[in-house]
Design a protein around this motif. Structure first.
Motif, PDB file in Angstrom:
ATOM      1  N   TRP A 238     -11.517   6.895  -0.422  1.00 39.05           N
ATOM      2  CA  TRP A 238     -12.127   5.734   0.231  1.00 39.05           C
ATOM      3  C   TRP A 238     -12.693   6.058   1.611  1.00 39.05           C
ATOM      4  CZ3 TRP A 238     -10.018   4.283   4.857  1.00 39.05           C
ATOM      5  CH2 TRP A 238      -8.684   4.639   5.093  1.00 39.05           C
TER       6      TRP A 238
ATOM      7  N   GLU B 276     -12.167   5.828  11.887  1.00 38.72           N
ATOM      8  CA  GLU B 276     -11.013   6.094  11.036  1.00 38.72           C
ATOM      9  C   GLU B 276      -9.969   6.957  11.748  1.00 38.72           C
ATOM     10  OE1 GLU B 276      -9.290   5.271   8.637  1.00 38.72           O
ATOM     11  OE2 GLU B 276      -8.140   7.108   8.364  1.00 38.72           O
TER      12      GLU B 276
ATOM     13  N   ASP C 140       1.440  -2.340  -4.655  1.00 35.88           N
ATOM     14  CA  ASP C 140       0.244  -1.502  -4.624  1.00 35.88           C
ATOM     15  C   ASP C 140      -0.611  -1.919  -5.809  1.00 35.88           C
ATOM     16  OD1 ASP C 140      -0.430   1.595  -3.360  1.00 35.88           O
ATOM     17  OD2 ASP C 140      -1.523   0.973  -5.156  1.00 35.88           O
TER      18      ASP C 140
ATOM     19  N   PRO D 240      -5.871   0.554   2.444  1.00 38.32           N
ATOM     20  CA  PRO D 240      -7.092   0.979   3.132  1.00 38.32           C
ATOM     21  C   PRO D 240      -7.638  -0.126   4.029  1.00 38.32           C
ATOM     22  CG  PRO D 240      -7.133   1.695   0.845  1.00 38.32           C
ATOM     23  CD  PRO D 240      -5.943   0.777   0.988  1.00 38.32           C
ATOM     24  N   THR D 241      -8.412   0.262   5.024  1.00 38.84           N
ATOM     25  CA  THR D 241      -8.776  -0.610   6.139  1.00 38.84           C
ATOM     26  C   THR D 241      -9.364  -1.960   5.717  1.00 38.84           C
ATOM     27  OG1 THR D 241      -9.144   1.407   7.396  1.00 38.84           O
ATOM     28  CG2 THR D 241     -10.111  -0.615   8.284  1.00 38.84           C
TER      29      THR D 241
ATOM     30  N   GLY E  30       0.853  -1.195   0.000  1.00 38.17           N
ATOM     31  CA  GLY E  30       0.000   0.000   0.000  1.00 38.17           C
ATOM     32  C   GLY E  30       0.880   1.232   0.000  1.00 38.17           C
ATOM     33  N   CYS E  31       1.021   1.822  -1.192  1.00 41.18           N
ATOM     34  CA  CYS E  31       1.994   2.930  -1.350  1.00 41.18           C
ATOM     35  C   CYS E  31       1.261   4.254  -1.493  1.00 41.18           C
ATOM     36  CB  CYS E  31       2.883   2.644  -2.554  1.00 41.18           C
ATOM     37  SG  CYS E  31       3.739   1.058  -2.440  1.00 41.18           S
TER      38      CYS E  31
ATOM     39  N   VAL F  39      -0.215   5.366  16.605  1.00 37.52           N
ATOM     40  CA  VAL F  39       1.073   6.037  16.743  1.00 37.52           C
ATOM     41  C   VAL F  39       1.104   7.085  17.868  1.00 37.52           C
ATOM     42  CG1 VAL F  39       0.562   7.840  15.048  1.00 37.52           C
ATOM     43  CG2 VAL F  39       2.926   7.030  15.314  1.00 37.52           C
TER      44      VAL F  39
ATOM     45  N   PHE G 280      -0.677   7.444   1.300  1.00 40.52           N
ATOM     46  CA  PHE G 280      -0.344   8.497   2.266  1.00 40.52           C
ATOM     47  C   PHE G 280       0.498   7.983   3.446  1.00 40.52           C
ATOM     48  CE2 PHE G 280      -1.816  10.827   6.129  1.00 40.52           C
ATOM     49  CZ  PHE G 280      -1.248  12.050   5.848  1.00 40.52           C
TER      50      PHE G 280
ATOM     51  N   ARG H  88       2.544   3.505  -8.428  1.00 43.55           N
ATOM     52  CA  ARG H  88       2.869   3.884  -7.043  1.00 43.55           C
ATOM     53  C   ARG H  88       3.931   2.955  -6.461  1.00 43.55           C
ATOM     54  NH1 ARG H  88      -2.257   6.081  -3.636  1.00 43.55           N
ATOM     55  NH2 ARG H  88      -2.845   7.708  -5.089  1.00 43.55           N
TER      56      ARG H  88
ATOM     57  N   GLU I   9      -6.613  -9.441   4.355  1.00 41.29           N
ATOM     58  CA  GLU I   9      -6.047 -10.327   3.325  1.00 41.29           C
ATOM     59  C   GLU I   9      -4.518 -10.239   3.323  1.00 41.29           C
ATOM     60  OE1 GLU I   9      -8.096  -7.974   0.151  1.00 41.29           O
ATOM     61  OE2 GLU I   9      -6.213  -8.125  -0.952  1.00 41.29           O
TER      62      GLU I   9
END
Ligand SMILES: NC(=O)c1ccc[n+]([C@@H]2O[C@H](COP(=O)([O-])OP(=O)(O)OC[C@H]3O[C@@H](n4cnc5c(N)ncnc54)[C@H](O)[C@@H]3O)[C@@H](O)[C@H]2O)c1
Length: 355
Positions: free
Chosen positions: A172, A186, A42, A79-80, A12-13, A129, A15, A47, A85
């Motif tokens: 999304w 989120e 990605d 994305p969530t 996932g490339c 974080v 943000f 990306r 997977e």
């Protein structure tokens, strides 16, 4: 023994993948770790190629399987709705997993993901974080100091512009199938995590949500009153608005019997402390300043990147030393249970007790 030589993959490339990519590159260039971003993947191949070009010897993979072949650890930054997977594929290969928050779009999905990690016993950390942000670490430390009295109440306001514009180059977050909900799950899953971490177990919630922007299932206002087992209460207001000058910010006030502690810069701080006849400002611990100063990026970016670099480095070191990384999926599940209870309280109009 030198640092753990680990090959890792970023899946996932977008943000947050970019933030981890910069942090991992800077950590390696500054000599804090021997971890190398070896592959990227990605759904958008351009990306993955762009990310790969930022790391020496990194190759953009043709699919998820190829990305995970031959690596030791994976950063799950999709994305969530697609975290599960990727985590399943990684756990099947016994790779260490850094998974972004939320774990899944609902509590059942989060429990399933946690079950996959627990069943395989692979080391994992969740991208909650704020627990690595110096100002929250200062606050956690201060709440244990003698003379402050017991924490009584906290007020947390979390606001950001609706994140389908500006620095968020994706839409999304307006799709309930992918995001699971709006501002609460989120963004404010971070807030619920720190409120439970700072003030202890939550035993009851009473909440409401509203939807001004009109995306189905995506609340842009959530308000919640949490009762902690200690007797302390906390309130959360979380909102997504259209004020583009406010990308993301938090203001938190914690009243103890003998101190008021507050912050309005939610990464580095300072933490403000006020008592009957004085006040002070507490900045980050020196080790954080040293880490930030060592990162070979623009000076005005060092501190905010260092928050993510701290989380990434903590994960790498914990895995290397055989310690459990933190925050763990079990801690993320606590936050997911709170999200779920708040949505249930909002839809029924009733208080919800947590067991
Ligand atoms: N911890 C934090 O501070 C923080 C901040 C932002 C986002 N996040 C979380 O990180 C995740 C990603 O958010 P983002 O803002 O980076 O999104 P984004 O849309 O900017 O990036 C996601 C990337 O994943 C790709 N992608 C989508 N489905 C994929 C799949 N099945 N396999 C491979 N690639 C896929 C997209 O093409 C895109 O490039 C979300 O779960 C979000 O909640 C965490």
């Amino acid at each position: 023994m030198g640092p753990w030589h680990v090959n890792l993959s970023i899946i996932g490339c977008g943000f947050i993948g970019a933030t981890h990519s910069h942090a991992l590159r800077a950590l390696r260039r500054a000599g804090h770790t021997d971890a190398v971003v070896a592959t990227t993947w990605d759904l958008d191949p351009a990306r993955a190629r762009r990310f790969a070009s930022a790391h020496v010897g990194c190759r953009p993979a043709a699919d998820l399987d190829e990305a995970l072949d031959g690596v030791d650890a994976v950063w799950v930054c999709t994305p969530t709705s697609s975290h599960l997977e990727v985590v399943e594929a990684a756990a099947a290969r016994r790779l260490a997993v850094f998974c972004e928050k939320p774990l899944a779009t609902d509590l059942a999905g989060a429990e399933r993901l946690a079950g996959v990690l627990e069943a395989t016993g692979v080391p994992s950390q969740v991208g909650l974080v704020l627990r690595h942000a110096p100002v929250f670490l200062r606050l956690k430390e201060a709440l244990g100091e003698p003379g402050f009295g017991r924490p009584m109440a906290a007020v947390l306001r979390d606001d950001q512009f609706f994140p389908i514009q500006g620095q968020y180059a994706s839409t999304w977050r307006a799709d309930v199938e992918v995001a699971g909900g709006g501002a609460l799950i989120e963004h404010s899953i971070h807030d619920l995590d720190v409120l439970a971490w700072l003030l202890g177990e939550v035993v009851e919630v009473e909440a409401g949500t509203a939807n001004f922007a009109g995306h189905p299932g995506i609340e842009d206002v959530a308000s919640a009153r949490l009762t902690h087992r200690s007797g302390a209460v906390s309130t959360l207001i979380s909102l997504w608005h259209r004020i583009l000058s406010r990308p993301s910010g938090r203001r938190l006030e914690v009243f103890c019997e003998d101190r008021l502690l507050w912050l309005e810069e939610d990464q580095v701080g300072p933490l403000h402390v006020e008592w009957s006849d004085g006040s002070e400002r507490r900045g980050p611990v020196p080790a954080f300043g040293q880490l930030a100063a060592s990162l070979p990026v623009r000076a005005d970016w060092q501190e905010s990147l260092a928050v993510y670099a701290s989380a990434d480095l903590a994960f790498l070191r914990a895995v290397e030393e055989g310690r459990p990384p933190s925050p763990a999926v079990s801690e993320a599940l606590v936050a997911h249970r709170l999200v779920d209870a708040i949505y249930r309280s909002s839809s029924t109009g009733r208080k919800v007790a947590l067991r």
